[in-house]
Design an enzyme around this catalytic site. Structure first.
Site, PDB file in Angstrom:
ATOM      1  N   GLY A 125       0.629  -1.109  -0.143  1.00 26.61           N
ATOM      2  CA  GLY A 125       0.117  -0.079  -0.169  1.00 26.61           C
ATOM      3  C   GLY A 125       1.097   1.305   0.222  1.00 26.61           C
ATOM      4  O   GLY A 125       1.821   1.165   0.520  1.00 26.61           O
ATOM      5  N   ILE A 126       0.363   2.536  -1.133  1.00 29.72           N
ATOM      6  CA  ILE A 126       1.242   3.851  -1.468  1.00 29.72           C
ATOM      7  C   ILE A 126       1.759   3.924   0.449  1.00 29.72           C
ATOM      8  O   ILE A 126       2.824   5.079   0.344  1.00 29.72           O
ATOM      9  CB  ILE A 126       0.715   4.132  -2.319  1.00 29.72           C
ATOM     10  CG1 ILE A 126       2.005   5.444  -2.903  1.00 29.72           C
ATOM     11  CG2 ILE A 126      -0.589   5.342  -2.155  1.00 29.72           C
ATOM     12  CD1 ILE A 126       3.254   5.069  -3.135  1.00 29.72           C
ATOM     13  N   ASP A 127       0.024   4.033   1.545  1.00 28.83           N
ATOM     14  CA  ASP A 127      -0.195   5.029   2.276  1.00 28.83           C
ATOM     15  C   ASP A 127       0.847   3.913   3.393  1.00 28.83           C
ATOM     16  O   ASP A 127       1.523   5.322   3.823  1.00 28.83           O
ATOM     17  CB  ASP A 127      -0.909   4.634   2.846  1.00 28.83           C
ATOM     18  CG  ASP A 127      -1.790   2.858   3.174  1.00 28.83           C
ATOM     19  OD1 ASP A 127      -1.377   2.419   2.823  1.00 28.83           O
ATOM     20  OD2 ASP A 127      -2.927   2.841   3.421  1.00 28.83           O
ATOM     21  N   ARG A 128       1.279   3.313   3.390  1.00 31.96           N
ATOM     22  CA  ARG A 128       2.344   2.591   4.308  1.00 31.96           C
ATOM     23  C   ARG A 128       4.192   2.642   4.004  1.00 31.96           C
ATOM     24  O   ARG A 128       4.442   3.340   4.969  1.00 31.96           O
ATOM     25  CB  ARG A 128       1.903   0.894   3.588  1.00 31.96           C
ATOM     26  CG  ARG A 128       1.156   0.413   4.512  1.00 31.96           C
ATOM     27  CD  ARG A 128       0.744  -1.314   5.044  1.00 31.96           C
ATOM     28  NE  ARG A 128       2.376  -2.079   5.165  1.00 31.96           N
ATOM     29  CZ  ARG A 128       2.558  -3.125   5.095  1.00 31.96           C
ATOM     30  NH1 ARG A 128       2.277  -3.847   3.824  1.00 31.96           N
ATOM     31  NH2 ARG A 128       3.586  -3.244   5.701  1.00 31.96           N
ATOM     32  N   THR A 152      -8.743   1.813   8.781  1.00 31.01           N
ATOM     33  CA  THR A 152      -9.762   0.680   8.805  1.00 31.01           C
ATOM     34  C   THR A 152      -8.772  -0.305   9.161  1.00 31.01           C
ATOM     35  O   THR A 152      -9.857  -1.700  10.068  1.00 31.01           O
ATOM     36  CB  THR A 152      -9.710   0.936   7.528  1.00 31.01           C
ATOM     37  OG1 THR A 152     -10.800   1.762   6.860  1.00 31.01           O
ATOM     38  CG2 THR A 152     -10.301  -0.206   7.087  1.00 31.01           C
ATOM     39  N   THR A 207     -21.920  -6.641  27.921  1.00 32.39           N
ATOM     40  CA  THR A 207     -21.421  -7.307  26.646  1.00 32.39           C
ATOM     41  C   THR A 207     -21.008  -5.640  26.657  1.00 32.39           C
ATOM     42  O   THR A 207     -20.376  -6.274  25.709  1.00 32.39           O
ATOM     43  CB  THR A 207     -22.966  -7.392  26.636  1.00 32.39           C
ATOM     44  OG1 THR A 207     -23.184  -8.711  26.346  1.00 32.39           O
ATOM     45  CG2 THR A 207     -22.447  -8.085  24.511  1.00 32.39           C
TER      46      THR A 207
END
Length: 286
Positions: A125-128, A152, A207
């Protein structure tokens, strides 16, 4: 063609759920000087957008998304600026290109001043990669670093002492984990991550409280364990102890950053690390 420092620059980070947009005004697109900042939030030597905002694209009609993006960028003279886009969500690319026209420049891994030591660089991923480009401006020379992005998905990315991207780990983000619990069971409710405003008690008394505890402390535990294992692998290869830094970014990073760190140092929260990476790359390409 003039540089972005003279005309301004529009940077778009198209993620899996949102389009993050940063405007770099003329003569402000240069690097800001380093300022002392209180941890875990740091004032770095990075290009800082002025302003930055986000538009959610997941499950939004194309026409509505286009309108939202146009409304967001209309206050800026982007028609005379350079527009750089980093995208990991191809379905949105045509919308962005239709808005920006011939000024659109989609960044690829080959555009980055970064050594990528993985099997398939074009599949990362280019964002990484851009987050690593920006972190290299903050990383102390000769020291390894870990970049944690909490959106996400959660990614834990390892930077070598010489500044190369070595790979990392990808795991579900808080929202995906919450949705999976609801979808995969018959009675568990779907909780929004917005309901987690403070570190929840690890022993949930309902819960919903138990789910909040699992989401929050489960993410913390996973990030800690992955970064610890990455540290062990690196120490085994170098045969010596190296001090490391950790940088955290992404929409949900602020929730977790107080509980993250490495080698006795707290993680530093950088709100717009990918946008900074886009700006750095844009200046190097001019």
């Amino acid at each position: 063609m003039s540089s972005s420092a003279e005309t301004g620059m529009l940077a778009l980070d198209v993620g899996s759920s949102r389009v993050k947009i940063g405007w770099y005004p003329p003569n402000v697109a240069c690097l800001s000087p380093s300022q002392p900042g209180a941890l875990p939030i740091v004032a770095p030597s990075l290009p800082l957008p002025d302003p930055a905002f986000a538009v959610t694209h997941r499950d939004r009609p194309r026409d509505e998304l286009s309108q939202k993006i146009r409304q967001g960028i209309d206050p800026f003279p982007w028609q005379r600026a350079h527009c750089y886009v980093a995208s990991v969500y191809p379905e949105v690319d045509s919308i962005v290109e239709n808005i920006l026209g011939d000024q659109t420049c989609f960044l690829a891994h080959t555009d980055l001043a970064l050594e990528i030591r993985v099997d398939q660089p074009d599949r990362v991923g280019i964002d990484r990669l851009l987050s690593v480009v920006a972190a290299n401006r903050l990383r102390r020379p000769g020291q390894e670093a870990i970049v944690v992005s909490v959106g996400t998905a959660i990614t834990v990315n390892f930077i070598s002492a010489d500044g190369a991207f070595e790979g990392g780990a990808i795991l579900p983000g808080l929202g995906i984990s919450a949705a999976s619990l609801n979808a995969g069971t018959s009675t568990l409710p779907h909780l929004s991550t917005a309901s987690i405003e403070a570190p929840p008690e690890p022993v949930g008394k309902s819960t919903s409280a138990a789910i909040q505890a699992g989401l929050f402390w489960g993410a913390i535990g996973a990030i800690r364990q992955v970064s610890h294992r990455q540290r062990q692998v690196s120490s085994g290869q170098t045969k010596k102890e190296i001090s490391r830094q950790m940088f955290a970014t992404g929409g949900d990073a602020r929730l977790l950053v107080d509980h993250l760190g490495i080698d006795g140092s707290p993680a530093k929260y950088i709100p717009h690390l990918v946008l900074a990476g886009i700006a750095i790359t844009a200046e190097e390409l001019r």
